[in-house]
Design an enzyme around this catalytic site. Structure first.
Site, PDB file in Angstrom:
ATOM      1  CG  ASP A 102      -3.829  -0.872  -3.796  1.00  0.00           C
ATOM      2  OD1 ASP A 102      -4.384   0.149  -4.255  1.00  0.00           O
ATOM      3  OD2 ASP A 102      -4.463  -1.854  -3.357  1.00  0.00           O
ATOM      4  CD  GLU A 124      -9.845  -2.559  -4.372  1.00  0.00           C
ATOM      5  OE1 GLU A 124      -8.607  -2.613  -4.443  1.00  0.00           O
ATOM      6  OE2 GLU A 124     -10.459  -2.668  -3.305  1.00  0.00           O
ATOM      7  CG  ASP A 182     -14.543  -6.985  -5.492  1.00  0.00           C
ATOM      8  OD1 ASP A 182     -13.631  -6.787  -4.670  1.00  0.00           O
ATOM      9  OD2 ASP A 182     -15.698  -7.328  -5.152  1.00  0.00           O
ATOM     10  CD  GLU A 228      -4.675  -2.984  -6.677  1.00  0.00           C
ATOM     11  OE1 GLU A 228      -3.659  -3.706  -6.812  1.00  0.00           O
ATOM     12  OE2 GLU A 228      -5.627  -3.298  -5.957  1.00  0.00           O
ATOM     13  CG  HIS A 285      -9.904  -6.480  -4.876  1.00  0.00           C
ATOM     14  ND1 HIS A 285     -11.118  -6.485  -4.208  1.00  0.00           N
ATOM     15  CD2 HIS A 285      -9.001  -5.981  -3.996  1.00  0.00           C
ATOM     16  CE1 HIS A 285     -10.951  -5.993  -2.989  1.00  0.00           C
ATOM     17  NE2 HIS A 285      -9.683  -5.674  -2.831  1.00  0.00           N
ATOM     18  CE  LYS A 305      -3.807  -2.348   0.250  1.00  0.00           C
ATOM     19  NZ  LYS A 305      -4.900  -2.251  -0.735  1.00  0.00           N
TER      20      LYS A 305
END
Lengths: 430, 430
Positions: free
Chosen positions: A247, A300, A323, A273, A350, A219
């Protein structure tokens, strides 16, 4: 004749915020949750299970939306519903007053997705096979019948979809056997949550490599200096060959995304992402062009097949991250798999959350067996949280998902977990 | 210090389906409805009223979403909330678990819109002025502070927005006086519902002309032969100078829209509204290019400012049809007015339904006084349904909206109507 007798719903919450599992630049302290539905019938056969993944407050509203679908389904003939899931999908999605509440997006669309997925779980259990196998054994014509091409035909119509599926028909049996023998590639986000300190990041990265993963995800987007340091730690441990995706969870505007990613580019991120709003097709396209050769991934939070269509048309994403519970279930995800196949863009689902791994693996496997026919540059996300609550938990070994063997869609939560995690009266929350 | 003490919510439904009022190609039998909220305080001053317009089944879910906002507002200091509505908006829209349920779209986003609009109603009543006047009297800096520029800055940042508003500052007083003296141009959709027969269409078209309207709108997209016949009837009555807009309510795919509109082009439609999915920016752009000089209009179902941004970037719509209750209230509509002003695209609000005319007129008037500074090619939709339920109903005379004079945002429904139309226990539904 069997009838649907009930949609039983549950507000389930898991206290993940206590450990900062799942923390990212937009969601600092999620309690992973599920608006859960059991579709019950009056025969002695199985029930169907489905859910929407949520992150705490508001799960009750998501449950209320599933409740609103009850009058459309209770009393319906199970065989008729399940034998023509294309029509069942249309009936739910095109219901005029409920559609007004989206249209085809947000809480009501996800509620339909939960019910559609529960019906697929029911269908697979009745057929005695895992969902990926049920779908992979359908003919190209049957698969096309499951998809609503409304708003897609400027890019993909039923005839072209049929052609794509027919082209993938040779080799289905071999690919299914390969799945059973070797599984499907995975990557792991477990090391990379924003709330973890450097030591935990390093330890979990090493554990991921030891466990056989060849891609991890971190992240980013909270603080640039932190991101540089954390990505440096991960890259040093990973060496040059293990892929590291990053992400941002929608944290940036377009120019900010470009600047930030360029600062992180020396660490060779495999993809970035959700650099910005999931609604911003043109924004993603601009970012993708400006940060190349770093690639964009998104999906997602993409509301429906119409937005995916445009992301592909505009070359705005280089990976399609379906997703299991954001769009209206299996049928709409089949539409998205077909769109991705048309454009030759890899689908990398995802997952994580509650049960997303269990649910979405079936779709990636159908993609491999019957749609794209490939696992090249394709990986399913894996996070090692909350699998113990599921009747058929994923089995990830040596960095790969093993193909599910038990009948169903993987969406069934164990009864003790339903009882303990019910909000606000389950023992976890009392 | 005053505090917010309650958010009282109501599921209100009006049995419009009995007369086919509001029938179109996607919504054959709507019961116009409102998920209604009253924000109450502990002082002796006014309450704030707001709502989401819905069309029947599922209004209970929309109410549940408003209920979910209660913990974010009850107990809050009214003066602080109202004095900094920009921060109030961000606090509601960026609440992480609730945002997950959109993000920024659908039921949860509209629920936030209802509450934001109720707070604006409260603010205007406390200030003793109608909302359009309250907003028009804010400085450019204050208006900019109301807008969240997240995801917009690649196209419009606060500095440029400030510049636009400063450029419109001269003449504010004259335009406000003009509004009071002459009102704001309107068009009417009353003649054109798809469920009306030819005689009713002809009669209502004549009545519209007699009432001073210079633009009407017809629903299309059900059956091409019917559309040709109905548009012919309307054009013959209207003559060449009265504008006739057509509205497909998302009925078509891209190629179908182009074919259909070309068949209707001989009747000189002023715009074609919602030719396809409101999410399909690239689809609208393709349609607009291919049907020119017929123009595209859209917006009533556009989920948020990010999608409007792209519609404008892509030259996909030639009219921006804001809706008072689809996005997150007054603040987000201000963002959209600014985007439209930047691109020089006229804003022609969607209205009708329940209370949409009452609410959205304020925004069009702010646009005229303080943002675009123009009424050229700008009209507010008008439908003569259900105004009698409002405390301050619109006054449309000689084809123009008279400027509201009473304090508030126009969103207050009369107590007897709240009681009679409550679903399912009000007398209308018992």
């Amino acid at each position: 004749m069997s009838q649907i007798t009930a949609l039983d719903t549950f507000d389930l919450r898991f206290p993940t915020s206590r450990m900062l599992d799942g923390s990212d630049a937009m969601n600092p302290d999620p309690d992973y949750s599920a608006a859960y539905v059991i579709v019950r019938t009056d025969d002695s056969g199985p029930d169907g299970h489905g859910f929407v993944f949520t992150i705490g407050r508001g799960t009750d509203v998501q449950v209320a939306a599933i409740d609103a679908l009850r009058p459309l389904l209770v009393g319906a003939d199970v065989d008729a519903l399940v034998a023509d899931m294309g029509s069942t999908w249309r009936r739910l999605v095109h219901d005029s007053p409920l559609r007004w509440l989206g249209p085809e997006k947000g809480i009501m669309h996800m509620a339909i997705g939960a019910v559609v997925n529960a019906l697929w779980d029911l269908a697979a259990k009745r057929a005695g096979v895992p969902l990926w196998r049920l779908l992979s054994d359908l003919s190209p014509e049957q698969l096309v019948d499951l998809v609503d091409f409304r708003y897609l035909t400027d890019v993909l119509d039923p005839a072209e979809a049929l052609h794509l599926l027919q082209a993938a028909e040779p080799g289905r049996a071999e690919r299914a056997a390969d799945l059973v023998a070797r599984g499907y590639p995975a990557y792991t986000t477990t090391p990379g949550w924003l709330g973890y300190d450097d030591a935990k990041l390093a330890r979990l990265t090493r554990e991921a490599l030891d466990a056989g993963f060849t891609q991890i995800k971190l992240k980013v987007g909270g603080d640039l200096d932190d991101d540089v340091r954390r990505l440096g730690i991960a890259r040093e441990i990973c060496g040059p060959d293990v892929r590291i995706a990053i992400d941002a969870n929608q944290r940036w505007d377009v120019d900010e995304a470009v600047r930030w990613v360029k600062e992180l580019a020396p660490f060779d991120p495999w993809w970035v992402e959700e650099p910005t709003s999931p609604d911003d097709v043109l924004g993603h396209a601009a970012i993708a062009e400006r940060i190349a050769p770093v690639r964009v991934a998104t999906g997602e939070h993409v509301a429906n097949r119409v937005v995916f269509k445009q992301l592909l048309q505009a070359r705005a994403t280089q990976f399609v991250q379906i997703d299991a519970t954001r769009v209206a279930g299996v049928n709409e995800n089949l539409a998205i798999l077909l769109l991705a196949a048309k454009f030759g863009v890899p689908v990398c689902p995802h997952a994580g959350g509650v049960g997303l791994c269990e649910a979405v693996q079936h779709l990636a496997m159908v993609d491999y067996v019957a749609v794209s026919g490939s696992t090249e540059n394709r990986v399913i996300e894996y996070v090692d949280h909350l699998h113990e609550h599921f009747a058929d938990p994923v089995r990830v070994e040596n960095g790969r998902y093993r193909a599910p063997e038990r009948p169903g869609a993987g969406t069934e939560i164990l009864v003790p977990s339903l009882v303990a995690h019910r909000f606000p009266d389950g023992e976890v929350w009392r």
